[in-house]
Structure formats: structure tokens, C-alpha cells
Design a protein around this motif. Structure first.
Motif, PDB file in Angstrom:
ATOM      1  N   UNK A 137      18.473  34.464  27.328  1.00  0.00           N
ATOM      2  CA  UNK A 137      18.454  34.834  28.586  1.00  0.00           C
ATOM      3  C   UNK A 137      18.194  33.359  29.527  1.00  0.00           C
ATOM      4  N   UNK A 138      17.218  32.780  29.171  1.00  0.00           N
ATOM      5  CA  UNK A 138      17.028  31.502  29.714  1.00  0.00           C
ATOM      6  C   UNK A 138      17.917  30.490  29.767  1.00  0.00           C
ATOM      7  N   UNK A 139      18.732  30.200  28.462  1.00  0.00           N
ATOM      8  CA  UNK A 139      19.784  29.045  28.196  1.00  0.00           C
ATOM      9  C   UNK A 139      21.046  29.741  28.927  1.00  0.00           C
ATOM     10  N   UNK A 140      21.232  30.951  29.077  1.00  0.00           N
ATOM     11  CA  UNK A 140      22.573  31.482  29.470  1.00  0.00           C
ATOM     12  C   UNK A 140      22.401  31.549  31.169  1.00  0.00           C
ATOM     13  N   UNK A 141      21.310  31.950  31.522  1.00  0.00           N
ATOM     14  CA  UNK A 141      21.125  31.897  33.041  1.00  0.00           C
ATOM     15  C   UNK A 141      21.174  30.363  33.616  1.00  0.00           C
ATOM     16  N   UNK A 142      20.762  29.430  32.858  1.00  0.00           N
ATOM     17  CA  UNK A 142      20.942  27.959  33.414  1.00  0.00           C
ATOM     18  C   UNK A 142      22.189  27.623  33.073  1.00  0.00           C
TER      19      UNK A 142
END
Length: 188
Positions: A137-142
Motif C-alpha cells: 500500500x505504501x509503495x502503490x500510493x506513492x
């Protein structure tokens, strides 16, 4: 999850599976990212998380597969002066499924039963996969051009016999608003 979920019983049942299971592999089974729009300047962001665990096991196998479907809705709070008055507006959705292969070392013990695997999937198995979900989630939101979203730590509620048992959940499954960092002026 159902209203009659007994966390204490689930933890006991899951512990027998945990004593004979070891995670061997974790994979992303599928993902769907939907971007609605960029947040407006100064609006607070919030999110909502849903998790649905399941498992696959055939009696006699020395392994089982745990799958968890995640859906994270990222929202901004608009049209309000305070966070309590603001109306959420969807910015993006990140939906994905993680799977993990668990090897079983039965070693003379009775193999796990369906109820024990169900309990494992709702407790220990969910905790084991959650860090992978947080990273995704952190990677994709960024990558979607949004501020990197770090999901709250997953915690099981403390068993308290004086209250109705709670179901396992991600603390912050309905996250409080988060202030966006102010834009920095480019140096000339």
C-alpha cells in the motif's frame, strides 16, 4: 467476520496450527489500482481498510495456502472546517490479494482441522501477511502520485471477559485524518 467471533477460542485453535506451520513463500496474486483524482491543496487525507482471509487445504497435504484480499480506500476530507464536519471524497482504491504457502510439520500429531485453519487465517496468518500488505500500500500510493500511505499496525484486541469479544482488525481501519505536508517552493 461474524458477530459471534470468539477471539480467545480462535487464538487457542490457531496456536496448534502455528506450532506445526512455517511460512515458506509469499506472493502477490492480483492487484487493481483505481485513481480518481489528486487531492486538493490543504485537504486532510484518511483511509479505510477491509481484509478478507481464506485458506485452502486438502487433508493429507503437508502444506496449506492462506489468501487475504485487501481493499484500501484513500479519501480526502472536503467541505468542512473541522475533520468532524468534513465529507470524505474517494481519491483512490488499492485492491489486492496476497497469498502465502505454509509448510506443515505434523510429526506424529493430528493434522489441522478446518476450524483451526479458519482461526489461524483470522489471527496468526493475518498478522504474518500484514507487513507485506503495508509495504504494498505504501509503495502503490506513492506510485499513484499520492502521499505515501503507511497503514497502522495490525493488532488483535486484548481479550477482556467483561466486554463482548472484538474481532481482529487493523488499528486505524478507519484512520484519523492526516495532514498533508505543505508544498515547498522550488529554489532558484
Amino acid at each position: 467476520m461474524s458477530e459471534d467471533f470468539d477471539l480467545a477460542r480462535a487464538q487457542r485453535e490457531a496456536s496448534r496450527v502455528a506450532a506445526m506451520a512455517d511460512i515458506a513463500d509469499v506472493r502477490l496474486f492480483n492487484a487493481q489500482l483505481n485513481f480518481e483524482h489528486f487531492p486538493e491543496e490543504g485537504n486532510d487525507l484518511t483511509w479505510h481498510l477491509e481484509m478478507t482471509p481464506s485458506f485452502s487445504y486438502d487433508e493429507g497435504d503437508d502444506f496449506f495456502i492462506l489468501e487475504i484480499e485487501y481493499e484500501v480506500e484513500i479519501q480526502e476530507l472536503v467541505d468542512g472546517i473541522s475533520s468532524e464536519d468534513a465529507q470524505p471524497r474517494k481519491l483512490a482504491t488499492i485492491a489486492f490479494k496476497l497469498g502465502s504457502l505454509y509448510r506443515l510439520d505434523v510429526n506424529g500429531r493430528n493434522p489441522p482441522e478446518g476450524a483451526e485453519l479458519y482461526s489461524f487465517s483470522k489471527t496468526t496468518g493475518t498478522i504474518a501477511l500484514y507487513p507485506y500488505a503495508r509495504e504494498f500500500v505504501q509503495s502503490m500510493s506513492s506510485r499513484m502520485g499520492l502521499p505515501p500511505l503507511t497503514l497502522a499496525t495490525f493488532k488483535l484486541p486484548y481479550p477482556d471477559s467483561s466486554t463482548t469479544p472484538e474481532e481482529p482488525r487493523a488499528i486505524g481501519a478507519k484512520a484519523p485524518p492526516r495532514k498533508r505536508a505543505p508544498k515547498r517552493a522550488a529554489k532558484s
